[in-house]
Enzyme design. Structure first.
Site, short mmCIF file in Angstrom:
data_model
loop_
_atom_site.label_atom_id
_atom_site.label_comp_id
_atom_site.label_asym_id
_atom_site.label_seq_id
_atom_site.Cartn_x
_atom_site.Cartn_y
_atom_site.Cartn_z
N GLY A 121 0.80 -1.22 0.00
CA GLY A 121 0.00 0.00 0.00
C GLY A 121 0.83 1.26 0.00
O GLY A 121 0.37 2.32 -0.44
N GLU A 124 1.38 1.93 -3.51
CA GLU A 124 0.12 2.41 -4.09
C GLU A 124 -0.13 3.87 -3.71
O GLU A 124 -0.65 4.65 -4.53
CB GLU A 124 -1.03 1.52 -3.62
CG GLU A 124 -0.98 0.14 -4.29
CD GLU A 124 -2.00 -0.82 -3.74
OE1 GLU A 124 -2.80 -1.34 -4.52
OE2 GLU A 124 -1.99 -1.07 -2.51
N GLU A 144 1.94 -8.48 -1.82
CA GLU A 144 0.59 -9.01 -1.59
C GLU A 144 0.36 -10.43 -2.09
O GLU A 144 -0.26 -11.24 -1.37
CB GLU A 144 -0.46 -8.06 -2.21
CG GLU A 144 -0.70 -6.79 -1.43
CD GLU A 144 0.22 -5.66 -1.82
OE1 GLU A 144 -0.09 -4.50 -1.51
OE2 GLU A 144 1.27 -5.93 -2.45
#
Length: 260
Positions: A121, A124, A144
């Site tokens: 994340g 991201e 992930e």
């Protein structure tokens, strides 16, 4: 990042682990959980959203810098303990996906100052920013799939639009990580500088951006974003992640009688 930036604060917005401040046309948001590599909890995302509200409500803000405390990590993504407790309803309403989409659509320029690890994340979040300046110690990865999940906060569609589908598959499906020089060569980041010069170089970018016409910047960003919409990809990503969370819970329950 160097704490010297706080000496020039105006309009402080402090949270427990997310700190925001404004200095004229510039906003700074800092993730402050260095002992956990600046990984974020849901509570941190709520703090980040409140900081973002403050930035968007100020029409004078022309550029916002997102950074992490320390030199070890920009952001290591979602907190692993919270991930282990999540199930498919959480994935269907993934706060990070919604917030990072909002960051990507912000009416001002956003710049990620990547001072170390940007993984999961955290990568991201960096991808949601318009520009990415990294230190030589930075590295990038999507762990992930190793956890039985996918990058569901924008990774599977922002990354290929940034580096191309082949390189995106390398990073997500190949289980590799990229050092800063790789990320620069592949177009993931805009510049690599030494760790000691990161603050100074970020300020140079900020000063250049602040000299540009604010209305032209907003409209140019709107036009650029309109050229690369991915709403359908976002929906698919959310559904896949929810399914994986559901299967993950079922697998652990069947094998151990306990939640993951």
């Amino acid at each position: 990042m160097n704490e010297s930036m706080t000496d020039r604060e105006q309009g402080l917005v402090h949270g427990g682990t997310v700190h925001g401040r404004k200095a004229g046309k510039v906003g700074y948001i800092r993730l402050d959980r260095p002992k956990k590599s600046n990984s974020y909890t849901r509570a941190m995302l709520e703090e980040l959203e409140r900081c973002w509200d403050e930035m968007e409500e100020d029409p004078a803000v022309q550029v916002v810098v997102v950074q992490g405390t320390g030199n070890r990590a920009f952001c290591a993504g979602a907190d692993r303990v919270e991930i282990s407790r999540s199930d498919y309803p959480n994935a269907l309403n993934l706060m990070s996906a919604r917030l990072f989409s909002r960051i990507a659509e912000a009416p001002f320029v956003t710049l990620a100052a990547v001072n170390g690890a940007a993984v999961g994340g955290g990568l991201e979040l960096a991808l949601a920013c318009d520009l990415r300046i990294a230190s030589e110690s930075a590295f990038f990865a999507f762990p992930e799939p190793g956890l039985g999940l996918i990058p569901a906060a924008g990774g599977t569609h922002r990354l290929p639009k940034t580096v191309g589908i082949t390189r995106a598959k390398e990073l997500i499906l190949g289980g590799v990580s990229w050092k800063a020089s790789d990320a620069l060569a592949y177009g993931l980041i805009n510049q690599v500088v030494s760790s000691e010069n990161l603050d100074m170089e970020v300020e140079r970018w900020v000063e250049r951006i602040c000299r540009l016409d604010p209305l032209a910047l907003r409209l140019a960003k709107k036009a650029l974003n309109a050229s690369s919409r991915f709403d359908e990809g976002q929906d698919l990503e959310t559904v896949i992640q929810a399914l994986l969370y559901h299967l993950r819970w079922e697998r652990f329950n069947n094998n151990t009688g306990k939640s993951p």
